[in-house]
Design a protein around this motif. Structure first.
Motif, PDB file in Angstrom:
ATOM      1  N   GLU A   2       0.833  -1.202   0.000  1.00 25.89           N
ATOM      2  CA  GLU A   2       0.000   0.000   0.000  1.00 25.89           C
ATOM      3  C   GLU A   2       0.871   1.257   0.000  1.00 25.89           C
ATOM      4  O   GLU A   2       1.887   1.316   0.662  1.00 25.89           O
ATOM      5  N   GLN A   3       0.459   2.246  -0.776  1.00 19.85           N
ATOM      6  CA  GLN A   3       1.175   3.512  -0.829  1.00 19.85           C
ATOM      7  C   GLN A   3       0.651   4.465   0.244  1.00 19.85           C
ATOM      8  O   GLN A   3      -0.561   4.556   0.450  1.00 19.85           O
ATOM      9  N   HIS A   4       1.537   5.146   0.892  1.00 22.31           N
ATOM     10  CA  HIS A   4       1.172   6.135   1.906  1.00 22.31           C
ATOM     11  C   HIS A   4       1.797   7.477   1.520  1.00 22.31           C
ATOM     12  O   HIS A   4       2.923   7.529   1.049  1.00 22.31           O
ATOM     13  N   ASN A   5       1.061   8.534   1.743  1.00 18.91           N
ATOM     14  CA  ASN A   5       1.546   9.874   1.424  1.00 18.91           C
ATOM     15  C   ASN A   5       2.126  10.576   2.642  1.00 18.91           C
ATOM     16  O   ASN A   5       2.396  11.768   2.594  1.00 18.91           O
ATOM     17  N   CYS A   6       2.294   9.858   3.722  1.00 21.06           N
ATOM     18  CA  CYS A   6       2.736  10.476   4.972  1.00 21.06           C
ATOM     19  C   CYS A   6       4.143  11.079   4.865  1.00 21.06           C
ATOM     20  O   CYS A   6       4.449  12.045   5.552  1.00 21.06           O
ATOM     21  N   CYS A   9       3.457  14.489   3.227  1.00 26.78           N
ATOM     22  CA  CYS A   9       2.290  15.213   3.730  1.00 26.78           C
ATOM     23  C   CYS A   9       2.638  16.685   3.978  1.00 26.78           C
ATOM     24  O   CYS A   9       3.590  16.988   4.698  1.00 26.78           O
ATOM     25  N   GLY A  36      -4.551   6.296   8.360  1.00 24.07           N
ATOM     26  CA  GLY A  36      -3.484   6.319   7.360  1.00 24.07           C
ATOM     27  C   GLY A  36      -2.112   6.389   7.995  1.00 24.07           C
ATOM     28  O   GLY A  36      -1.184   5.685   7.584  1.00 24.07           O
ATOM     29  N   TRP A  37      -1.949   7.247   9.015  1.00 27.15           N
ATOM     30  CA  TRP A  37      -0.679   7.359   9.715  1.00 27.15           C
ATOM     31  C   TRP A  37      -0.347   6.035  10.407  1.00 27.15           C
ATOM     32  O   TRP A  37       0.792   5.569  10.367  1.00 27.15           O
ATOM     33  N   TYR A  40       0.766   3.590   7.827  1.00 21.57           N
ATOM     34  CA  TYR A  40       2.102   3.992   7.375  1.00 21.57           C
ATOM     35  C   TYR A  40       3.149   3.588   8.396  1.00 21.57           C
ATOM     36  O   TYR A  40       4.165   2.968   8.068  1.00 21.57           O
ATOM     37  N   SER A  43       3.810  -0.036   8.491  1.00 21.13           N
ATOM     38  CA  SER A  43       4.458  -0.551   7.284  1.00 21.13           C
ATOM     39  C   SER A  43       5.978  -0.365   7.302  1.00 21.13           C
ATOM     40  O   SER A  43       6.678  -0.973   6.505  1.00 21.13           O
TER      41      SER A  43
END
Length: 60
Positions: A2-6, A9, A36-37, A40, A43
């Protein structure tokens, strides 16, 4: 995976520039419950997690 934008951000960047700014404080408050955080953070490998714990004084 999964991609996270954290990492990129904009609110996190505001916190990094000035942790006492309104938006910086909002980001800090927000990560306490943000799914989401949490995803992240989970992960990341143990070393990267520890770096974030140290950088942001997170409770584990």
């Amino acid at each position: 995976m999964e991609q996270h934008n954290c990492d990129t951000c904009p609110l996190r960047a505001r916190y990094d520039r000035n942790s006492k700014s309104l938006m910086g404080r909002f980001w800090r408050w927000h990560i306490r419950f943000c799914p989401g955080w949490k995803a992240y953070f989970q992960s990341l490998d143990a070393n990267a997690q520890q770096l974030l714990v140290n950088q942001y004084q997170l409770k584990r």
